[in-house]
Design an enzyme around this catalytic site. Structure first.
Site, PDB file in Angstrom:
ATOM      1  N   HIS A   6       0.803  -1.232   0.000  1.00  0.00           N
ATOM      2  CA  HIS A   6       0.000   0.000   0.000  1.00  0.00           C
ATOM      3  C   HIS A   6       0.830   1.273   0.000  1.00  0.00           C
ATOM      4  CE1 HIS A   6       1.057  -0.089   4.229  1.00  0.00           C
ATOM      5  NE2 HIS A   6       0.657   1.154   4.324  1.00  0.00           N
TER       6      HIS A   6
HETATM    7  C1  UD1 Z   1      -2.198   5.519   5.882  1.00  0.00           C
HETATM    8  C2  UD1 Z   1      -0.920   6.025   6.528  1.00  0.00           C
HETATM    9  C3  UD1 Z   1       0.152   4.979   6.393  1.00  0.00           C
HETATM   10  C4  UD1 Z   1      -0.310   3.629   6.883  1.00  0.00           C
HETATM   11  C5  UD1 Z   1      -1.604   3.252   6.175  1.00  0.00           C
HETATM   12  C6  UD1 Z   1      -2.140   1.939   6.659  1.00  0.00           C
HETATM   13  C7  UD1 Z   1      -0.432   8.430   6.472  1.00  0.00           C
HETATM   14  C8  UD1 Z   1       0.370   9.473   5.807  1.00  0.00           C
HETATM   15  N1  UD1 Z   1      -0.434   7.218   5.887  1.00  0.00           N
HETATM   16  O1  UD1 Z   1      -1.945   5.375   4.483  1.00  0.00           O
HETATM   17  O2  UD1 Z   1       1.275   5.372   7.153  1.00  0.00           O
HETATM   18  O3  UD1 Z   1       0.683   2.674   6.635  1.00  0.00           O
HETATM   19  O4  UD1 Z   1      -2.560   4.281   6.440  1.00  0.00           O
HETATM   20  O5  UD1 Z   1      -3.323   1.604   5.999  1.00  0.00           O
HETATM   21  O6  UD1 Z   1      -1.037   8.697   7.469  1.00  0.00           O
HETATM   22  N2  UD1 Z   1      -9.357   4.823   1.881  1.00  0.00           N
HETATM   23  C9  UD1 Z   1     -10.530   4.119   1.863  1.00  0.00           C
HETATM   24  N3  UD1 Z   1     -11.060   3.731   3.072  1.00  0.00           N
HETATM   25  C10 UD1 Z   1     -10.491   4.033   4.257  1.00  0.00           C
HETATM   26  C11 UD1 Z   1      -9.294   4.766   4.248  1.00  0.00           C
HETATM   27  C12 UD1 Z   1      -8.730   5.141   3.060  1.00  0.00           C
HETATM   28  O7  UD1 Z   1     -11.093   3.830   0.829  1.00  0.00           O
HETATM   29  O8  UD1 Z   1     -11.039   3.655   5.325  1.00  0.00           O
HETATM   30  C13 UD1 Z   1      -8.764   5.215   0.601  1.00  0.00           C
HETATM   31  C14 UD1 Z   1      -9.021   6.664   0.281  1.00  0.00           C
HETATM   32  O9  UD1 Z   1      -9.294   6.757  -1.062  1.00  0.00           O
HETATM   33  C15 UD1 Z   1      -7.718   7.348   0.524  1.00  0.00           C
HETATM   34  C16 UD1 Z   1      -6.702   6.237   0.281  1.00  0.00           C
HETATM   35  O10 UD1 Z   1      -7.358   5.015   0.650  1.00  0.00           O
HETATM   36  O11 UD1 Z   1      -7.544   8.436  -0.303  1.00  0.00           O
HETATM   37  C17 UD1 Z   1      -5.491   6.388   1.124  1.00  0.00           C
HETATM   38  O12 UD1 Z   1      -5.835   6.598   2.496  1.00  0.00           O
HETATM   39  P1  UD1 Z   1      -4.900   7.510   3.444  1.00  0.00           P
HETATM   40  O13 UD1 Z   1      -5.400   7.462   4.854  1.00  0.00           O
HETATM   41  O14 UD1 Z   1      -4.704   8.837   2.833  1.00  0.00           O
HETATM   42  O15 UD1 Z   1      -3.509   6.803   3.334  1.00  0.00           O
HETATM   43  P2  UD1 Z   1      -3.120   5.269   3.427  1.00  0.00           P
HETATM   44  O16 UD1 Z   1      -2.516   4.868   2.143  1.00  0.00           O
HETATM   45  O17 UD1 Z   1      -4.242   4.430   3.967  1.00  0.00           O
END
Ligand code: UD1
Length: 361
Positions: A204
């Site tokens: 991821h």
């Molecule tokens: C975040 C953390 C990362 C961690 C990861 C674990 C930061 C900078 N990054 O990254 O350190 O390793 O979580 O999962 O804080 N999304 C969904 N559902 C959710 C959450 C996210 O669909 O419940 C999608 C959204 O489109 C979002 C994308 O995933 O834009 C990324 O989510 P985000 O929280 O920005 O970063 P992660 O890649 O999950």
């Protein structure tokens, strides 16, 4: 002592659960509150973990959701500040290295409220990683820094952090792992997916999944590995979105070529899954540590790690994303006889939460 425990994203829940559990056991000394920023919000990225980890429902939910780094960090700050002003806690605990970690630490330091960082001092020395910036800044501003390993203490000293702010307490995530292992054994995930010998993949990191060319190259490499051993790949929402936009999208729905994609799994199912794997390939931080404790060979698909102890314990190998390096390391690991000899670094013993509470008192 009133303590606000902050959770935001998936890798926070297994770090906060043992702290809240220990505070509830020591209710004469502690009144815990759980604040969920809502950085992760999907059932399988959040609610499922509360249930699996027996973490009480959050006392407050800030409903921040997804956004750019700036927008997400700023919204957490705006919504967390009134909570701290209202509750006036003695301490705020932030864990790990996600945007919510830094945002909440920053709110506290500006209000003069004591904040402690759990899992402090880890450094990949790669400032293109958003988490590295979160780690560096959170450690600079927190009052107490709880470290999982002695290399982390060294990193903090090298940054000029005074000794009295550093406490080596061990790995909080391993408290959850050791506590939940017996419950995980009741999961039927291996039977449901009809698995015998298998490898597990998770991916991821933006550096691996945000560029379609890089992701495509990694997926094709995994297909090579899957010719030798079936692969189970629970897909993170960030990765799923990217794959759905690619030509390989139809491969998501299959069991074709030996890779079985699944939705994200809960804590217990995932623990039961990787604890039985012959090999794990990942870009996660926490999984490098969890496989060390269980003695499962792990290949880290990154150029560096902030968790070097997993490499010195010889369960983890940093292979980057070069296809030849990944396949040769995977085949070498599969050629070895299966060993589940546990490698337990100092203080990864299931008692880190109590050490943290003692230090707070
Ligand atoms: C975040 C953390 C990362 C961690 C990861 C674990 C930061 C900078 N990054 O990254 O350190 O390793 O979580 O999962 O804080 N999304 C969904 N559902 C959710 C959450 C996210 O669909 O419940 C999608 C959204 O489109 C979002 C994308 O995933 O834009 C990324 O989510 P985000 O929280 O920005 O970063 P992660 O890649 O999950």
């Amino acid at each position: 002592m009133k303590v606000i425990n902050v959770v935001g994203a998936r890798p926070n829940f297994m770090k906060v659960a043992p702290l809240v559990d220990a505070m509830k056991r020591r209710e004469q000394q502690f009144t815990p509150l759980v604040v969920h920023t809502g950085q992760h919000y999907d059932t399988m990225m959040s609610d499922a973990f509360f249930k699996d980890l027996e973490l009480p429902e959050p006392d407050l939910y800030l409903n921040v959701g997804s956004g750019s780094h700036a927008a997400q960090t700023a919204t957490v700050m705006e919504r967390f500040e009134p909570v701290v002003l209202q509750e006036q806690p003695d301490w705020v605990l932030v864990v790990g290295d996600v945007n919510s970690t830094l945002a909440c630490a920053l709110v506290c330091v500006k209000l003069g409220i004591k904040v402690a960082h759990v899992e402090a001092g880890l450094r990949s020395h790669d400032r293109t990683m958003p988490e590295e910036i979160n780690r560096l800044l959170t450690d600079q501003i927190s009052d107490l820094l709880f470290t999982p390993s002695q290399d982390a203490d060294e990193n903090l000293r090298a940054e000029g952090i005074p000794e009295e702010r550093i406490r080596f307490v061990g790995n909080i995530m391993i408290d959850s792992l050791l506590k939940q292992l017996p419950r995980a054994e009741r999961s039927n995930i291996r039977q449901d997916l009809q698995l015998n010998e298998y490898a597990v993949v998770t991916l991821h990191r933006p550096s691996n999944v945000d560029d379609p060319k890089t992701l495509q190259r990694i997926l094709e490499t995994l297909e090579q590995v899957s010719l030798r051993i079936p692969i189970v790949f629970p897909v993170h929402p960030r990765t799923e979105k990217m794959i759905l936009g690619m030509e390989m999208a139809e491969r998501l729905h299959y069991g074709k070529n030996g890779i079985m994609f699944t939705p994200p799994l809960g804590y217990l199912d995932f623990l039961q899954l990787y604890s039985g794997a012959r090999l794990v390939l990942t870009d996660s931080g926490g999984i490098q540590e969890e496989t060390t404790v269980l003695g499962i060979p792990c290949l880290t698909l990154r150029e560096n790690t902030e968790r070097p102890i997993t490499v010195t314990m010889r369960t983890n190998t940093i292979v980057g994303t070069d296809p030849a390096k990944i396949t040769s390391a995977a085949f070498a690991a599969l050629d070895h006889k299966k060993s589940t000899e546990r490698r337990i670094p100092p203080l990864w013993d299931g008692h880190t939460a109590d050490r943290i509470l003692d230090a707070l008192l």
